[in-house]
Design a protein around this motif. Structure first.
Motif, PDB file in Angstrom:
ATOM      1  N   TYR A 199       0.839  -1.200   0.000  1.00 35.71           N
ATOM      2  CA  TYR A 199       0.000   0.000   0.000  1.00 35.71           C
ATOM      3  C   TYR A 199       0.879   1.256   0.000  1.00 35.71           C
ATOM      4  O   TYR A 199       0.675   2.170  -0.803  1.00 35.71           O
ATOM      5  CB  TYR A 199      -0.917  -0.072   1.222  1.00 35.71           C
ATOM      6  CG  TYR A 199      -1.636   1.185   1.586  1.00 35.71           C
ATOM      7  CD1 TYR A 199      -2.795   1.567   0.915  1.00 35.71           C
ATOM      8  CD2 TYR A 199      -1.185   1.982   2.634  1.00 35.71           C
ATOM      9  CE1 TYR A 199      -3.477   2.713   1.281  1.00 35.71           C
ATOM     10  CE2 TYR A 199      -1.866   3.123   3.003  1.00 35.71           C
ATOM     11  CZ  TYR A 199      -3.007   3.492   2.317  1.00 35.71           C
ATOM     12  OH  TYR A 199      -3.674   4.621   2.679  1.00 35.71           O
ATOM     13  N   PHE A 200       1.879   1.306   0.894  1.00 34.46           N
ATOM     14  CA  PHE A 200       2.755   2.474   0.958  1.00 34.46           C
ATOM     15  C   PHE A 200       3.617   2.609  -0.300  1.00 34.46           C
ATOM     16  O   PHE A 200       3.962   3.720  -0.694  1.00 34.46           O
ATOM     17  CB  PHE A 200       3.611   2.458   2.226  1.00 34.46           C
ATOM     18  CG  PHE A 200       2.887   3.010   3.410  1.00 34.46           C
ATOM     19  CD1 PHE A 200       2.645   4.370   3.530  1.00 34.46           C
ATOM     20  CD2 PHE A 200       2.406   2.165   4.395  1.00 34.46           C
ATOM     21  CE1 PHE A 200       1.959   4.892   4.611  1.00 34.46           C
ATOM     22  CE2 PHE A 200       1.706   2.669   5.480  1.00 34.46           C
ATOM     23  CZ  PHE A 200       1.481   4.039   5.594  1.00 34.46           C
ATOM     24  N   TRP A 238       2.575   2.068  -3.315  1.00 30.71           N
ATOM     25  CA  TRP A 238       1.710   2.781  -4.261  1.00 30.71           C
ATOM     26  C   TRP A 238       1.568   4.254  -3.886  1.00 30.71           C
ATOM     27  O   TRP A 238       1.541   5.125  -4.766  1.00 30.71           O
ATOM     28  CB  TRP A 238       0.351   2.098  -4.369  1.00 30.71           C
ATOM     29  CG  TRP A 238       0.417   0.969  -5.337  1.00 30.71           C
ATOM     30  CD1 TRP A 238       0.713  -0.339  -5.069  1.00 30.71           C
ATOM     31  CD2 TRP A 238       0.233   1.059  -6.747  1.00 30.71           C
ATOM     32  NE1 TRP A 238       0.720  -1.062  -6.226  1.00 30.71           N
ATOM     33  CE2 TRP A 238       0.426  -0.232  -7.273  1.00 30.71           C
ATOM     34  CE3 TRP A 238      -0.073   2.086  -7.617  1.00 30.71           C
ATOM     35  CZ2 TRP A 238       0.320  -0.505  -8.626  1.00 30.71           C
ATOM     36  CZ3 TRP A 238      -0.188   1.816  -8.971  1.00 30.71           C
ATOM     37  CH2 TRP A 238       0.017   0.534  -9.461  1.00 30.71           C
ATOM     38  N   LEU A 239       1.490   4.529  -2.594  1.00 32.03           N
ATOM     39  CA  LEU A 239       1.421   5.931  -2.168  1.00 32.03           C
ATOM     40  C   LEU A 239       2.682   6.670  -2.601  1.00 32.03           C
ATOM     41  O   LEU A 239       2.611   7.796  -3.097  1.00 32.03           O
ATOM     42  CB  LEU A 239       1.265   6.030  -0.650  1.00 32.03           C
ATOM     43  CG  LEU A 239      -0.023   5.505  -0.054  1.00 32.03           C
ATOM     44  CD1 LEU A 239      -0.036   5.738   1.452  1.00 32.03           C
ATOM     45  CD2 LEU A 239      -1.232   6.133  -0.698  1.00 32.03           C
ATOM     46  N   TYR A 285       2.659   7.331  -6.464  1.00 28.29           N
ATOM     47  CA  TYR A 285       1.808   8.463  -6.826  1.00 28.29           C
ATOM     48  C   TYR A 285       2.400   9.780  -6.325  1.00 28.29           C
ATOM     49  O   TYR A 285       2.317  10.802  -7.015  1.00 28.29           O
ATOM     50  CB  TYR A 285       0.391   8.252  -6.290  1.00 28.29           C
ATOM     51  CG  TYR A 285      -0.574   7.700  -7.319  1.00 28.29           C
ATOM     52  CD1 TYR A 285      -0.324   6.504  -7.973  1.00 28.29           C
ATOM     53  CD2 TYR A 285      -1.739   8.369  -7.623  1.00 28.29           C
ATOM     54  CE1 TYR A 285      -1.213   5.999  -8.906  1.00 28.29           C
ATOM     55  CE2 TYR A 285      -2.636   7.878  -8.552  1.00 28.29           C
ATOM     56  CZ  TYR A 285      -2.371   6.691  -9.196  1.00 28.29           C
ATOM     57  OH  TYR A 285      -3.250   6.206 -10.127  1.00 28.29           O
ATOM     58  N   ALA A 337      -1.077  13.789  -0.784  1.00 29.21           N
ATOM     59  CA  ALA A 337      -0.638  12.564  -0.104  1.00 29.21           C
ATOM     60  C   ALA A 337      -1.773  11.994   0.748  1.00 29.21           C
ATOM     61  O   ALA A 337      -2.026  10.777   0.726  1.00 29.21           O
ATOM     62  CB  ALA A 337       0.594  12.847   0.750  1.00 29.21           C
ATOM     63  N   ASN A 355      -4.426  10.571  -1.624  1.00 27.42           N
ATOM     64  CA  ASN A 355      -4.005   9.289  -2.200  1.00 27.42           C
ATOM     65  C   ASN A 355      -4.062   8.161  -1.177  1.00 27.42           C
ATOM     66  O   ASN A 355      -4.421   7.030  -1.512  1.00 27.42           O
ATOM     67  CB  ASN A 355      -2.603   9.407  -2.801  1.00 27.42           C
ATOM     68  CG  ASN A 355      -2.599  10.224  -4.075  1.00 27.42           C
ATOM     69  OD1 ASN A 355      -3.602  10.324  -4.777  1.00 27.42           O
ATOM     70  ND2 ASN A 355      -1.477  10.840  -4.372  1.00 27.42           N
ATOM     71  N   ALA A 356      -3.721   8.465   0.060  1.00 23.09           N
ATOM     72  CA  ALA A 356      -3.798   7.440   1.105  1.00 23.09           C
ATOM     73  C   ALA A 356      -5.233   6.949   1.259  1.00 23.09           C
ATOM     74  O   ALA A 356      -5.485   5.740   1.318  1.00 23.09           O
ATOM     75  CB  ALA A 356      -3.274   7.995   2.425  1.00 23.09           C
TER      76      ALA A 356
END
Length: 176
Positions: A101-102, A104-105, A108, A133, A136-137
């Motif tokens: 997950y992080f 992908w953050l 982006y 940020a 997006n999270a």
């Protein structure tokens, strides 16, 4: 030109890592993702933008605008994101899910930092890289929720939209 490179990069990502052969499985989440951006474009982009894409000179010469860039992102980046992000989401341990997950953050965020560095995006009305940020999270979390339990994603999205609406004091005139 730069937007063509972005588009080609996301197409490459899609065809190398995306589960495009099973696209129908992800189609509802792709549409959910796209609808969110269409709502932003329709309600806020002209009247009270948080951000706008700023085409570089070469793209401006071709007549490209914020809307053209947004539509290319909607058509290429969003489906590629969903087809890669969801198809490779780890099934096992919580740590691998959190790291994925992080990742992908960060992807982006780096993409947007590049846009900022080259003047390809402008912020308005209090928006910032920090808010991107945060957005997006929430977005990546909600995309995963939508894939598994769509009704919860709609509820979470509504709550987050209301929060952002109030935080950024969006005027009612955006409803045209």
């Amino acid at each position: 030109m730069i937007n063509s490179l972005y588009g080609l990069s996301w197409l490459a990502i899609l065809f190398i890592w995306g589960d495009w052969k099973n696209w129908k499985r992800y189609y509802p989440t792709i549409l959910f993702f796209i609808l969110g951006d269409f709502l932003y474009l329709y309600l806020l982009s002209d009247e009270y933008p948080m951000w706008r894409y700023a085409p570089p000179a070469a793209d401006k010469d071709l007549g490209l605008t914020n809307t053209h860039i947004s539509l290319s992102i909607i058509a290429i980046k969003y489906p590629a994101t969903v087809l890669v992000y969801l198809s490779h989401f780890p099934q096992g341990k919580l740590l691998s899910k959190v790291l994925y997950y992080f990742g992908w953050l960060i992807l982006y965020l780096v993409n947007e930092m590049i846009d900022l560095h080259f003047g390809l995006i402008d912020y308005f009305n209090g928006w910032s890289l920090w808010w991107s940020a945060v957005f997006n999270a929430v977005m990546f979390f909600i995309l995963k929720v939508h894939f598994e339990k769509p009704i919860y994603a709609w509820l979470l999205s509504a709550i987050f939209i209301i929060f952002l609406w109030n935080r950024f004091d969006v005027p009612l005139r955006v409803f045209r």
